[in-house]
Design a protein around this motif. Sequence first.
Motif, mmCIF file in Angstrom:
data_model
loop_
_atom_site.group_PDB
_atom_site.id
_atom_site.type_symbol
_atom_site.label_atom_id
_atom_site.label_comp_id
_atom_site.label_asym_id
_atom_site.label_seq_id
_atom_site.Cartn_x
_atom_site.Cartn_y
_atom_site.Cartn_z
ATOM 1 N N ASN A 181 -3.097 0.822 30.085
ATOM 2 C CA ASN A 181 -3.001 0.606 28.804
ATOM 3 C C ASN A 181 -2.250 -1.088 28.486
ATOM 4 O OD1 ASN A 181 -3.894 3.237 27.538
ATOM 5 N ND2 ASN A 181 -2.125 3.879 28.650
ATOM 6 N N GLN A 182 -2.927 -1.462 27.298
ATOM 7 C CA GLN A 182 -2.525 -2.804 27.114
ATOM 8 C C GLN A 182 -0.839 -3.173 26.839
ATOM 9 O OE1 GLN A 182 -5.542 -3.583 24.370
ATOM 10 N NE2 GLN A 182 -6.332 -5.231 25.711
ATOM 11 N N THR B 157 -1.249 -10.323 38.584
ATOM 12 C CA THR B 157 -1.236 -9.048 39.393
ATOM 13 C C THR B 157 0.612 -8.777 39.511
ATOM 14 O OG1 THR B 157 -2.905 -9.664 40.605
ATOM 15 C CG2 THR B 157 -1.903 -7.692 41.492
ATOM 16 N N ASN B 158 1.059 -7.752 38.766
ATOM 17 C CA ASN B 158 0.530 -6.488 38.491
ATOM 18 C C ASN B 158 0.243 -6.266 36.886
ATOM 19 O OD1 ASN B 158 -0.517 -3.663 39.108
ATOM 20 N ND2 ASN B 158 1.309 -3.123 38.300
ATOM 21 N N GLN B 159 1.637 -6.785 36.029
ATOM 22 C CA GLN B 159 1.555 -6.770 34.778
ATOM 23 C C GLN B 159 2.139 -8.056 34.257
ATOM 24 O OE1 GLN B 159 3.018 -2.483 33.559
ATOM 25 N NE2 GLN B 159 4.127 -2.935 35.710
ATOM 26 N N ASN C 200 -1.163 -3.259 33.019
ATOM 27 C CA ASN C 200 -0.979 -3.321 31.590
ATOM 28 C C ASN C 200 -0.554 -4.775 31.286
ATOM 29 O OD1 ASN C 200 -1.009 -0.630 31.701
ATOM 30 N ND2 ASN C 200 1.489 -0.428 32.316
ATOM 31 N N ALA C 201 -0.840 -5.170 30.049
ATOM 32 C CA ALA C 201 -0.410 -6.388 29.412
ATOM 33 C C ALA C 201 1.218 -6.385 29.559
ATOM 34 C CB ALA C 201 -0.831 -6.806 28.283
ATOM 35 N N MET C 202 1.596 -5.446 28.744
ATOM 36 C CA MET C 202 3.223 -5.099 28.617
ATOM 37 C C MET C 202 3.556 -3.530 28.950
ATOM 38 S SD MET C 202 3.773 -7.152 25.131
ATOM 39 C CE MET C 202 3.100 -8.724 24.510
ATOM 40 N N SER C 203 4.660 -3.551 29.566
ATOM 41 C CA SER C 203 5.309 -2.291 29.833
ATOM 42 C C SER C 203 6.830 -2.369 29.084
ATOM 43 C CB SER C 203 5.318 -2.327 31.273
ATOM 44 O OG SER C 203 5.174 -1.069 31.634
#
Length: 585
Positions: free
Chosen positions: A264-265, A193-195, A236-239
């Motif tokens: 979004n992922q 949590t979170n990304q 998100n998996a990745m930002s």
Amino acid sequence: MLVGNVEATTYYVDSEGGNDGNTGTAANVAWQTLANVNGRIFSAGDQILFKTGGNWAGTLSPPGSGTSGNPIVISSYGTNSSMPLINGNGNTDAVILTNQQYWEINNLEVINPASTDAERRGIHLCAANFGAVNHLYVSNCYVHNIHGKVDTSNGDLVAKRTGGVIVEVIDDSTAATRFNDIVIQNCTISSVTNQGIVACINRSGGSDFPGTAHWNARFCSNLIIRSNVVNDICKNAMSIRYADASCLVEHNTVFDTANTTSGNQIAAYGCKGTVFQYNEGYQNHGGNNGIDGSLYDSDLRCVQTVWQYSYSHENYWGLFVQYAAAPSNGSQDTNVVVRYNISRNDYGNIFAFTGDSGATSSEYIYNNTIYTPSNLSPTFVDDRTSGHASFFYNNIFYNLSSASSYNFTSGNQNTFGYNLFYGQHPSAEPADAEKLTSDPELVAPGTGTNGMGALTGYQLQPNSPCIDSGLIITSNITGNPNAGGLDFWSDAVPFNSMPDRGADELQLISPVLAGAAMSSQGIFQFMFSNSSRAGFSVLATTNPASPVTNWSVIGNVTGGGPGQVQFGDTNATNFAQRFYKVRSP
């Protein structure tokens, strides 16, 4: 008091057998706690090795910087199969480097559990008013159970700074600060949590459009995020933020994402020319509130980003969404390219276009293969806001669903050309002057599981109407300098002749016929360069200018020695001239 060292040294840390009174310079005189590590200034070439199977509670924050070609390395030693464990124990960070460069962090297990929500991270690479921060690598780490803060408002900046691996500029109010040569690779990031991964965020920026003075002072260069597995993620998996065209996100697998709030992922913000490729995403649970549920998101202030060679399946939405930003500094979220991807069994908006009021964007969606079974009801194109100009070329929509749909906003420019629409045809299916509706003759449509290697069923068969019937796509059409040149399987796409439709460019091999001979039985033998695919067939015609779909398949080739292929054409002597092509597969 911090003590500086002069020569490169290897230090050992053993949570059970070590002693902080030791020198730490050999395994039998190892340190014990993080206090000694955090209390020494390390220099270029130093190594800090934690014993496998060991467990340390608190924050790892070793001071110092390496130099170019001589980084400081954190890694492990010992024979235990368990990685050294750094337990942040509820602190803000489990591992942190601040205003430091030329570091490599390898082979650690990192957790940061807690009973309450708060700003927490696993590995935190940060800087403030520093200038350029160079060469920070995180490799082969297992980062998990990071209890940060859930972002349910989609605007909570504290929540967006929490996650597994975070790279960020904390402040650049007195000195421009940016990152260069950042690598996050071969890591597993889970239950966060979170990304999962955020790089490279800037607390002072976030609304800078590429090309402006602020963006030029803040952009991230040579960021590589490669071969990671990211799953069980709150959002998100990745930002990816502020990345330029030297940055690359590839060969990652992301799944079970947005399982608490929408996301979004793999999302990009304020990026220009960044390439996202060979990624697989599935089981994104977002999108149920009408936003964010896709594998890919070219979000606010992105220009010329490229999204290619990737696999989306079983996502609540689908392959790609773009959220365009409101105009500022003349900004337009334009020339975004989405090509040679495969979407299989995605549930919702396969391609979604949305954004702020007054936004302007353009997207070039070409040579993707979309497969939808009868039991799903996706919206293939959800063009829900004004200001978009979307161009769809050479795509295959293999649609078995009678409940599927399209949604277009009046006044937007939606251009469709050279696409194939097969199966069910919703009433809003777009007009396309070069439309095909025949069976694309895929090898095994509907097949496929997890894994990029499970998709040969979406290659073309030799008699497919998609072969050599597409539009040649160049940078002159897309306005994007990245012209690609490969299909989903890394086979070359021709630029001087019509390509195939869909994600597969079925390979034609031009054999070298020098010295070829024909026997009285019409048997040819010649040399040609082999292909990466198995299996070949021979096609023949008397008119080499005719479309390949009009050529006759005269049989499979057989091996005749290393690099040699032999085939028989009993009708060869019936023609004054006969032309041949070898095709793979």
